[in-house]
Design an enzyme around this catalytic site. Structure first.
Site, PDB file in Angstrom:
ATOM      1  N   TYR A   1      11.365 -24.484  32.419  1.00 44.05           N
ATOM      2  CA  TYR A   1      11.186 -25.264  31.252  1.00 44.05           C
ATOM      3  C   TYR A   1      11.839 -26.535  31.082  1.00 44.05           C
ATOM      4  CZ  TYR A   1      10.695 -26.634  26.241  1.00 44.05           C
ATOM      5  OH  TYR A   1      10.367 -27.440  25.027  1.00 44.05           O
TER       6      TYR A   1
ATOM      7  N   VAL B   1      11.122 -36.070  22.878  1.00 44.21           N
ATOM      8  CA  VAL B   1      12.295 -36.690  21.968  1.00 44.21           C
ATOM      9  C   VAL B   1      13.263 -37.710  22.935  1.00 44.21           C
ATOM     10  CG1 VAL B   1      12.779 -34.611  20.592  1.00 44.21           C
ATOM     11  CG2 VAL B   1      13.409 -34.432  22.808  1.00 44.21           C
TER      12      VAL B   1
ATOM     13  N   LYS C   1       4.363 -31.105  27.516  1.00 46.23           N
ATOM     14  CA  LYS C   1       3.538 -29.876  27.108  1.00 46.23           C
ATOM     15  C   LYS C   1       2.124 -29.998  27.352  1.00 46.23           C
ATOM     16  CE  LYS C   1       7.183 -28.534  23.498  1.00 46.23           C
ATOM     17  NZ  LYS C   1       7.625 -28.924  22.309  1.00 46.23           N
TER      18      LYS C   1
ATOM     19  N   TYR D   1       4.079 -33.462  16.384  1.00 44.14           N
ATOM     20  CA  TYR D   1       4.840 -32.451  15.648  1.00 44.14           C
ATOM     21  C   TYR D   1       4.281 -32.481  14.109  1.00 44.14           C
ATOM     22  CZ  TYR D   1       8.170 -33.952  19.358  1.00 44.14           C
ATOM     23  OH  TYR D   1       8.555 -34.393  20.514  1.00 44.14           O
TER      24      TYR D   1
ATOM     25  N   SER E   1       8.706 -33.487  25.571  1.00 45.50           N
ATOM     26  CA  SER E   1       7.570 -32.797  24.743  1.00 45.50           C
ATOM     27  C   SER E   1       6.095 -33.183  25.529  1.00 45.50           C
ATOM     28  CB  SER E   1       7.627 -32.750  23.562  1.00 45.50           C
ATOM     29  OG  SER E   1       8.463 -31.589  23.097  1.00 45.50           O
TER      30      SER E   1
HETATM   31  N1  GLN Z   1      13.041 -30.223  26.044  1.00 42.20           N
HETATM   32  C1  GLN Z   1      12.902 -30.597  24.656  1.00 42.20           C
HETATM   33  C2  GLN Z   1      13.364 -29.213  23.761  1.00 42.20           C
HETATM   34  O1  GLN Z   1      12.675 -28.203  24.122  1.00 42.20           O
HETATM   35  C3  GLN Z   1      11.627 -31.001  24.120  1.00 42.20           C
HETATM   36  C4  GLN Z   1      11.363 -31.195  22.871  1.00 42.20           C
HETATM   37  C5  GLN Z   1      10.692 -32.461  22.389  1.00 42.20           C
HETATM   38  O2  GLN Z   1      10.454 -33.194  23.085  1.00 42.20           O
HETATM   39  N2  GLN Z   1      10.301 -32.278  21.116  1.00 42.20           N
HETATM   40  O3  GLN Z   1      13.872 -29.362  22.915  1.00 42.20           O
END
Ligand code: GLN
Length: 309
Positions: free
Chosen positions: A193, A263, A68, A245, A65
């Site tokens: 993605y 994550v 993002k 988050y 993430s």
């Molecule tokens: N690739 C992961 C997902 O979409 C990223 C989520 C994350 O890092 N919180 O679940």
């Protein structure tokens, strides 16, 4: 300046590392389950090019993430804020990053923000290019410029592992397609993605991205404005309101630094006007944030008064 020596930083790593036993590595993406929960690395990148680092610094990890916020910067540069924010909102959610609930219960016309998966999928959809390959290459080039490392690539192993198991992200994408937020083939979006999330680097590279955001989009070494300052400001604001988050409020109160986690255990932090921080600690807490990484940022913030509030 803080932690001028690696020894000083190593002492904080040693202290933060004690809490890795309370965390757990993510395994819903099977390839991430191979990480060593005891790893912890930190790098601090100053605008003058100096770096201080400690821990398992050479270890590479995938952005997940953290990507993002980078993709958001690219898409804002590609399309401009009004286009982007017609399709994705600016408000935090109190829900986990992968939650689908608000898309249905609030009958939202668009995802609440670009840092949750639904919003990030909408943003990835907006990366310009004629094919998945070209869009990915443009994103990789942007990351290479931010890190000043032309070898940055993605992990085939991790992207494949996520692609094969991304059922929830496919569901989110179909909701978005139903609501007219995206109009591409969902499998193509998943391909892009999952490769975006699997972009790989070490914590030194991540700290270098952090310092560019910290310096309002300017690469302090070359002096080049890589990201326009208004876009860097939008990204940092999202890092504060939604970057950790559904733990973003507590993080803002206790630590007070714009940061984005993933994550994989990565955290990219940008202390405005001062320096960038890159962290890797794959043992996660309940919200999916690096448990020792957060502890380490808390120690740094408290010891050196880094909160922006
Ligand atoms: N690739 C992961 C997902 O979409 C990223 C989520 C994350 O890092 N919180 O679940």
């Amino acid at each position: 300046m803080l932690c001028r020596t690696s020894e000083e930083l190593q002492a904080l790593v040693d202290e933060a590392k004690r809490c890795t036993v309370k965390g757990k590595v993510a395994d819903y993406i099977p390839a991430l389950g191979k990480a060593n929960p005891n790893d912890l690395a930190v790098a601090i990148h100053y605008p003058n090019g100096e770096c201080t680092s400690a821990g398992d610094i050479e270890k590479k990890f995938t952005l997940q993430s953290v990507s993002k916020v980078i993709t958001l910067a690219l898409v804002l540069m590609d399309r401009g804020p009004s286009y982007v924010f017609e399709k994705v909102g600016m408000e935090p959610t109190g829900d986990p990053f992968n939650s689908i609930v608000k898309l249905e219960t609030m009958a939202l016309s668009k995802p609440l923000n670009p840092m949750i998966n639904a919003g990030a999928l909408a943003v990835t959809h907006m990366i310009k290019g004629d094919s998945v390959k070209q869009r990915l290459e443009r994103l990789l080039e942007f990351v290479r410029e931010l890190t000043n490392d032309s070898t940055v690539f993605y992990s085939e192993d991790v992207s494949r592992s996520e692609f094969e198991t991304a059922f929830l992200n496919r569901s989110l994408s179909y909701f978005l397609k139903q609501n007219g937020i995206i109009n591409e083939d969902v499998e193509e979006l998943m391909d892009l993605y999952t490769k975006q999330c699997a972009i790989e680097m070490n914590s030194l590279d991540l700290a270098r991205i952090g310092v560019v955001f910290a310096m309002d989009g300017v690469d302090p070494i070359s002096g080049k404005q890589i990201i326009p300052s208004d876009i860097a400001r939008i990204c940092k604001t999202f890092m504060v309101t939604c970057g950790m988050y559904n733990a973003s409020g507590e993080f803002a109160i206790k630590i007070g630094i714009p940061a984005k986690s993933g994550v994989s255990g990565g955290i990219m932090a940008a202390v405005p006007g001062k320096f960038g921080i890159g962290i890797f600690g794959p043992a996660l807490n309940e919200q999916g944030n690096s448990i020792a990484g957060i502890k380490l940022l808390e120690l740094l913030s408290n010891n050196y008064q880094l909160s922006m509030f």
